[in-house]
Design a protein around this motif. Structure first.
Motif, short mmCIF file in Angstrom:
data_model
loop_
_atom_site.label_atom_id
_atom_site.label_comp_id
_atom_site.label_asym_id
_atom_site.label_seq_id
_atom_site.Cartn_x
_atom_site.Cartn_y
_atom_site.Cartn_z
N THR A 16 3.75 -5.32 -4.49
CA THR A 16 2.98 -6.04 -3.92
C THR A 16 1.93 -5.43 -4.26
O THR A 16 0.68 -5.90 -4.10
N ASP A 17 1.61 -3.48 -4.31
CA ASP A 17 0.76 -3.45 -4.46
C ASP A 17 -0.10 -3.46 -5.85
O ASP A 17 -0.92 -3.56 -6.10
N ASP A 18 0.82 -4.41 -6.86
CA ASP A 18 0.31 -5.13 -7.79
C ASP A 18 -0.91 -5.99 -7.47
O ASP A 18 -2.07 -5.97 -7.82
N VAL A 19 -0.28 -6.58 -6.57
CA VAL A 19 -1.30 -7.98 -6.05
C VAL A 19 -2.04 -7.31 -5.61
O VAL A 19 -3.04 -7.98 -5.80
N ILE A 20 -1.50 -7.08 -4.43
CA ILE A 20 -2.85 -5.92 -3.77
C ILE A 20 -4.40 -5.29 -4.93
O ILE A 20 -5.74 -5.71 -4.77
N ALA A 21 -4.12 -4.60 -5.35
CA ALA A 21 -5.00 -4.73 -6.86
C ALA A 21 -5.46 -4.76 -7.28
O ALA A 21 -6.56 -5.49 -7.59
N ASN A 22 -4.15 -5.70 -8.30
CA ASN A 22 -5.22 -7.24 -8.90
C ASN A 22 -6.40 -7.69 -7.70
O ASN A 22 -7.44 -8.13 -7.93
N THR A 23 -5.86 -8.00 -7.17
CA THR A 23 -6.34 -9.43 -5.47
C THR A 23 -7.70 -7.93 -5.92
O THR A 23 -9.15 -8.93 -5.77
N LEU A 56 0.84 -1.16 -0.16
CA LEU A 56 0.05 0.38 -0.10
C LEU A 56 0.88 1.49 -0.09
O LEU A 56 0.30 2.23 0.48
N LYS A 57 2.01 1.47 -0.47
CA LYS A 57 3.03 2.47 -0.72
C LYS A 57 2.09 3.31 -1.67
O LYS A 57 2.79 4.22 -1.15
#
Length: 170
Positions: free
Chosen positions: A125-132, A54-55
């Motif tokens: 990690t933000d990409d994985v969080i956003a995609n999920t 969540l940067k």
């Protein structure tokens, strides 16, 4: 009209099967578009790894591009979540929404690992969080459709307003 007559003649089983096939096709197309945009259509040879979850939220004021990318990652996975939830709904061991979100999380994680391995840009990690999260938003279609289906089935005995509100119970 004509479409209504055709649909009434179809069996419940055949409509479910057609709906499932349609969602399988849509999920495959969605996954292909995701792979195309995240792995194939990349002309960069950058290998950067950011492990700050969540940067993007903390850097929002400084980096509007990060917000745009985060939003695009959410939107990118919404169609996959919306179609995949109906594909996996046949298996009752785990709720379809949970199963879909987990599959999309793993898919996103694999994409990020491949981006890192083959130097295809920034792995975050933000990409994985956003995609999920995008997949989770997409799965909202599942309970909405099943609520509507149950609501319609409950009121299918009447075609008008008066029967439902006359105090009679089915």
């Amino acid at each position: 009209g004509a479409i209504g007559r055709i649909l009434r003649h179809k069996t419940k089983h055949s409509i479910k099967k057609e709906w499932r096939v349609l969602n399988v096709v849509f999920a495959i197309i969605s996954a292909f578009i995701i792979v195309l945009m995240t792995l194939i259509n990349r002309d960069t040879t950058t290998q950067v790894l950011y492990l700050n979850p969540l940067k993007v939220i903390f850097d929002a004021e400084k980096n509007i591009e990060a917000i745009r990318t985060f939003t695009m990652n959410i939107v990118l996975f919404m169609p996959l979540g919306a179609s995949l939830v109906f594909v996996v709904s046949k298996h009752r061991s785990v709720h379809p929404v949970i199963r879909t979100v987990l599959i999309c999380f793993i898919f996103s994680f694999i994409i990020e690992i491949l981006q890192l391995t083959f130097e295809l840009g920034v792995t975050e990690t933000d990409d994985v969080i956003a995609n999920t999260f995008g997949a989770l938003i997409g799965t909202i279609a599942y309970p909405v459709c099943y609520y509507h289906k149950g609501h319609r089935k409950h009121h299918s005995h009447s075609s008008g307003y008066e029967h439902h509100h006359s105090g009679e119970h089915h």
